[in-house]
Design a protein around this motif. Structure first.
Motif, PDB file in Angstrom:
ATOM      1  N   LEU A  58       0.954  -1.429   0.000  1.00 13.65           N
ATOM      2  CA  LEU A  58      -0.057  -0.050   0.064  1.00 13.65           C
ATOM      3  C   LEU A  58       0.802   1.376   0.046  1.00 13.65           C
ATOM      4  CD1 LEU A  58      -2.559  -0.944   2.614  1.00 13.65           C
ATOM      5  CD2 LEU A  58      -2.812  -1.108   0.163  1.00 13.65           C
ATOM      6  N   ALA A  59       1.707   1.134   0.720  1.00 14.30           N
ATOM      7  CA  ALA A  59       2.938   2.360   0.820  1.00 14.30           C
ATOM      8  C   ALA A  59       3.357   2.561  -0.558  1.00 14.30           C
ATOM      9  CB  ALA A  59       3.963   1.974   1.904  1.00 14.30           C
ATOM     10  N   GLU A  60       4.159   1.435  -1.215  1.00 13.57           N
ATOM     11  CA  GLU A  60       4.509   1.513  -2.549  1.00 13.57           C
ATOM     12  C   GLU A  60       3.521   2.397  -3.482  1.00 13.57           C
ATOM     13  OE1 GLU A  60       7.750   1.493  -3.608  1.00 13.57           O
ATOM     14  OE2 GLU A  60       8.114   1.055  -1.343  1.00 13.57           O
ATOM     15  N   HIS A  61       2.398   1.884  -3.340  1.00 11.17           N
ATOM     16  CA  HIS A  61       1.352   2.276  -4.003  1.00 11.17           C
ATOM     17  C   HIS A  61       1.062   3.798  -4.087  1.00 11.17           C
ATOM     18  CE1 HIS A  61      -2.283   1.546  -6.829  1.00 11.17           C
ATOM     19  NE2 HIS A  61      -3.003   2.497  -6.126  1.00 11.17           N
ATOM     20  N   ALA A  62       1.091   4.145  -2.961  1.00 17.08           N
ATOM     21  CA  ALA A  62       0.738   5.558  -2.532  1.00 17.08           C
ATOM     22  C   ALA A  62       1.974   6.413  -2.844  1.00 17.08           C
ATOM     23  CB  ALA A  62       0.439   5.784  -1.014  1.00 17.08           C
ATOM     24  N   LYS A  63       3.104   5.893  -2.762  1.00 17.73           N
ATOM     25  CA  LYS A  63       4.478   6.615  -3.144  1.00 17.73           C
ATOM     26  C   LYS A  63       4.388   7.011  -4.980  1.00 17.73           C
ATOM     27  CE  LYS A  63       7.600   5.083   0.380  1.00 17.73           C
ATOM     28  NZ  LYS A  63       8.465   4.211   0.524  1.00 17.73           N
ATOM     29  N   GLU A  64       3.745   6.157  -5.400  1.00 15.21           N
ATOM     30  CA  GLU A  64       3.767   6.122  -7.010  1.00 15.21           C
ATOM     31  C   GLU A  64       2.628   6.976  -7.413  1.00 15.21           C
ATOM     32  OE1 GLU A  64       3.338   2.380  -8.337  1.00 15.21           O
ATOM     33  OE2 GLU A  64       5.297   1.710  -7.636  1.00 15.21           O
ATOM     34  N   GLY A  65       1.642   7.410  -6.399  1.00 13.94           N
ATOM     35  CA  GLY A  65       0.641   8.459  -6.818  1.00 13.94           C
ATOM     36  C   GLY A  65      -0.509   7.957  -7.623  1.00 13.94           C
ATOM     37  N   ARG A  66      -0.428   6.639  -7.755  1.00 12.53           N
ATOM     38  CA  ARG A  66      -1.691   6.105  -8.242  1.00 12.53           C
ATOM     39  C   ARG A  66      -2.940   5.981  -7.657  1.00 12.53           C
ATOM     40  NH1 ARG A  66      -0.061   0.130  -9.703  1.00 12.53           N
ATOM     41  NH2 ARG A  66       1.323   0.281  -7.825  1.00 12.53           N
ATOM     42  N   PRO A  67      -4.022   6.182  -8.285  1.00 14.35           N
ATOM     43  CA  PRO A  67      -5.326   6.105  -7.441  1.00 14.35           C
ATOM     44  C   PRO A  67      -5.802   4.832  -7.165  1.00 14.35           C
ATOM     45  CG  PRO A  67      -5.737   6.563  -9.920  1.00 14.35           C
ATOM     46  CD  PRO A  67      -4.465   6.517  -9.721  1.00 14.35           C
ATOM     47  N   TRP A  68      -6.569   4.770  -6.011  1.00 16.85           N
ATOM     48  CA  TRP A  68      -7.159   3.434  -5.614  1.00 16.85           C
ATOM     49  C   TRP A  68      -8.105   3.017  -6.585  1.00 16.85           C
ATOM     50  CZ3 TRP A  68      -3.957   1.333  -2.235  1.00 16.85           C
ATOM     51  CH2 TRP A  68      -3.152   1.999  -1.409  1.00 16.85           C
ATOM     52  N   GLU A  69      -8.226   1.724  -6.716  1.00 22.87           N
ATOM     53  CA  GLU A  69      -9.203   1.217  -7.548  1.00 22.87           C
ATOM     54  C   GLU A  69     -10.258   0.354  -6.490  1.00 22.87           C
ATOM     55  OE1 GLU A  69      -8.085  -1.139 -10.988  1.00 22.87           O
ATOM     56  OE2 GLU A  69      -6.329   0.415 -11.412  1.00 22.87           O
ATOM     57  N   LEU A  70     -11.462   0.499  -6.699  1.00 24.95           N
ATOM     58  CA  LEU A  70     -12.348   0.031  -5.880  1.00 24.95           C
ATOM     59  C   LEU A  70     -13.153  -1.051  -6.590  1.00 24.95           C
ATOM     60  CD1 LEU A  70     -14.139   2.729  -3.980  1.00 24.95           C
ATOM     61  CD2 LEU A  70     -12.351   1.550  -2.985  1.00 24.95           C
ATOM     62  N   ARG A  71     -13.290  -2.173  -5.890  1.00 19.41           N
ATOM     63  CA  ARG A  71     -13.829  -3.478  -6.677  1.00 19.41           C
ATOM     64  C   ARG A  71     -14.983  -4.131  -5.857  1.00 19.41           C
ATOM     65  NH1 ARG A  71      -9.125  -7.412  -7.663  1.00 19.41           N
ATOM     66  NH2 ARG A  71      -8.768  -6.617  -5.773  1.00 19.41           N
ATOM     67  N   ALA A  72     -15.926  -4.422  -6.576  1.00 18.33           N
ATOM     68  CA  ALA A  72     -17.141  -4.792  -5.762  1.00 18.33           C
ATOM     69  C   ALA A  72     -16.821  -6.251  -5.382  1.00 18.33           C
ATOM     70  CB  ALA A  72     -18.370  -4.931  -6.370  1.00 18.33           C
ATOM     71  N   LEU A  73     -16.934  -6.783  -3.909  1.00 14.31           N
ATOM     72  CA  LEU A  73     -16.572  -8.028  -3.562  1.00 14.31           C
ATOM     73  C   LEU A  73     -17.742  -8.985  -3.875  1.00 14.31           C
ATOM     74  CD1 LEU A  73     -14.878  -7.318  -0.148  1.00 14.31           C
ATOM     75  CD2 LEU A  73     -13.763  -7.930  -2.278  1.00 14.31           C
ATOM     76  N   ARG A  74     -18.949  -8.511  -4.082  1.00 12.27           N
ATOM     77  CA  ARG A  74     -20.092  -9.261  -4.389  1.00 12.27           C
ATOM     78  C   ARG A  74     -20.809  -8.490  -5.410  1.00 12.27           C
ATOM     79  NH1 ARG A  74     -22.448  -8.752   1.288  1.00 12.27           N
ATOM     80  NH2 ARG A  74     -24.001  -7.756  -0.209  1.00 12.27           N
ATOM     81  N   GLU A  75     -21.524  -9.242  -6.309  1.00 14.30           N
ATOM     82  CA  GLU A  75     -22.235  -8.732  -7.453  1.00 14.30           C
ATOM     83  C   GLU A  75     -23.272  -7.698  -6.899  1.00 14.30           C
ATOM     84  OE1 GLU A  75     -23.638 -11.600 -10.319  1.00 14.30           O
ATOM     85  OE2 GLU A  75     -22.072 -12.858 -10.203  1.00 14.30           O
ATOM     86  N   ASP A  76     -23.797  -8.099  -5.758  1.00 14.10           N
ATOM     87  CA  ASP A  76     -24.769  -7.133  -5.469  1.00 14.10           C
ATOM     88  C   ASP A  76     -24.279  -6.015  -4.511  1.00 14.10           C
ATOM     89  OD1 ASP A  76     -24.209  -8.545  -3.202  1.00 14.10           O
ATOM     90  OD2 ASP A  76     -26.565  -9.082  -2.592  1.00 14.10           O
ATOM     91  N   ALA A  77     -23.070  -5.591  -4.371  1.00 18.59           N
ATOM     92  CA  ALA A  77     -22.433  -4.669  -3.597  1.00 18.59           C
ATOM     93  C   ALA A  77     -22.504  -3.385  -4.013  1.00 18.59           C
ATOM     94  CB  ALA A  77     -20.967  -5.166  -3.323  1.00 18.59           C
ATOM     95  N   MET A  82     -15.038   8.508  -4.244  1.00 18.38           N
ATOM     96  CA  MET A  82     -14.747  10.031  -4.087  1.00 18.38           C
ATOM     97  C   MET A  82     -13.436  10.427  -4.961  1.00 18.38           C
ATOM     98  SD  MET A  82     -14.480  12.352  -0.629  1.00 18.38           S
ATOM     99  CE  MET A  82     -12.836  11.963  -0.137  1.00 18.38           C
ATOM    100  N   ASP A  83     -13.620  11.239  -5.882  1.00 21.74           N
ATOM    101  CA  ASP A  83     -12.413  11.443  -6.754  1.00 21.74           C
ATOM    102  C   ASP A  83     -11.417  12.423  -6.121  1.00 21.74           C
ATOM    103  OD1 ASP A  83     -13.469  10.120  -8.820  1.00 21.74           O
ATOM    104  OD2 ASP A  83     -14.370  11.746  -9.625  1.00 21.74           O
ATOM    105  N   ARG A  84     -11.842  13.244  -5.052  1.00 21.40           N
ATOM    106  CA  ARG A  84     -10.763  13.912  -4.269  1.00 21.40           C
ATOM    107  C   ARG A  84     -11.276  14.011  -2.810  1.00 21.40           C
ATOM    108  NH1 ARG A  84     -12.159  19.318  -3.344  1.00 21.40           N
ATOM    109  NH2 ARG A  84     -13.986  20.096  -4.260  1.00 21.40           N
ATOM    110  N   ILE A  85     -10.351  14.309  -1.934  1.00 21.17           N
ATOM    111  CA  ILE A  85     -10.905  14.505  -0.469  1.00 21.17           C
ATOM    112  C   ILE A  85     -11.262  15.805  -0.369  1.00 21.17           C
ATOM    113  CG2 ILE A  85      -9.951  14.695   1.930  1.00 21.17           C
ATOM    114  CD1 ILE A  85      -7.860  12.643   0.867  1.00 21.17           C
ATOM    115  N   ILE A  86     -12.587  15.985   0.425  1.00 21.63           N
ATOM    116  CA  ILE A  86     -13.107  17.056   0.565  1.00 21.63           C
ATOM    117  C   ILE A  86     -13.154  17.419   2.306  1.00 21.63           C
ATOM    118  CG2 ILE A  86     -14.439  17.319  -1.737  1.00 21.63           C
ATOM    119  CD1 ILE A  86     -16.709  16.641  -0.287  1.00 21.63           C
ATOM    120  N   GLY A  87     -13.285  18.469   2.715  1.00 21.71           N
ATOM    121  CA  GLY A  87     -13.759  18.647   4.134  1.00 21.71           C
ATOM    122  C   GLY A  87     -12.650  19.722   5.040  1.00 21.71           C
TER     123      GLY A  87
END
Length: 109
Positions: A58-77, A82-87
Motif C-alpha cells: 500500500l505504501a509503494e502504491h501511494a508513493k507512486e501516486g496511483r489512484p486506488w481502484e475499488l472493486r465490488a466483492l460481491r455482485e450485489d455490492a 470519491m475523486d478527491r478529498i473534501i472537508g
C-alpha cells in the motif's frame, strides 16, 4: 534441567517488535500497570513486522501516486467513490461538492 515458563511482558513486547518496556508506565516512582495488565495490552496488539509487511504494498502504491481502484466483492455490492478529498475549514458548503461522489450499482441479473 531447565523449567519452561511463559514469556513475561518485556519478552513478549520484544517478540512482537516493540521496545522492551513499551507498556511500562511509571508515575510517581510506581508502575501504573501490573504485569497481568501489560500482558493483556501486548496480547491485544499486532506484530510490528507483520503489519509493516502487510502495509508495504500500500505504501509503494501511494508513493507512486496511483489512484486506488475499488472493486465490488460481491455482485450485489454498492461502492462509493470519491475523486478527491473534501472537508475541513476550506469547504464553506458541504453539499456543494456532491458531484464529486458517485454511487456505482452492480447490475442485477
Amino acid at each position: 534441567e531447565a523449567e519452561e515458563r511463559a514469556p513475561n511482558a518485556d519478552e513478549r513486547e520484544a517478540i512482537l517488535g516493540f521496545p522492551r518496556g513499551h507498556t511500562r508506565l511509571v508515575e510517581g516512582g510506581e508502575e501504573r500497570f501490573a504485569e497481568g495488565q501489560r500482558l493483556k495490552l501486548v496480547g491485544n496488539s499486532f506484530s510490528v513486522q507483520v503489519v509493516a509487511h502487510l502495509l508495504a504494498p500500500l505504501a509503494e502504491h501511494a508513493k507512486e501516486g496511483r489512484p486506488w481502484e475499488l472493486r465490488a466483492l460481491r455482485e450485489d455490492a454498492m461502492l462509493l467513490r470519491m475523486d478527491r478529498i473534501i472537508g475541513g475549514e476550506d469547504d464553506e458548503d458541504e453539499n456543494e461538492n456532491d458531484e464529486d461522489w458517485e454511487v456505482i450499482w452492480a447490475e442485477e441479473d
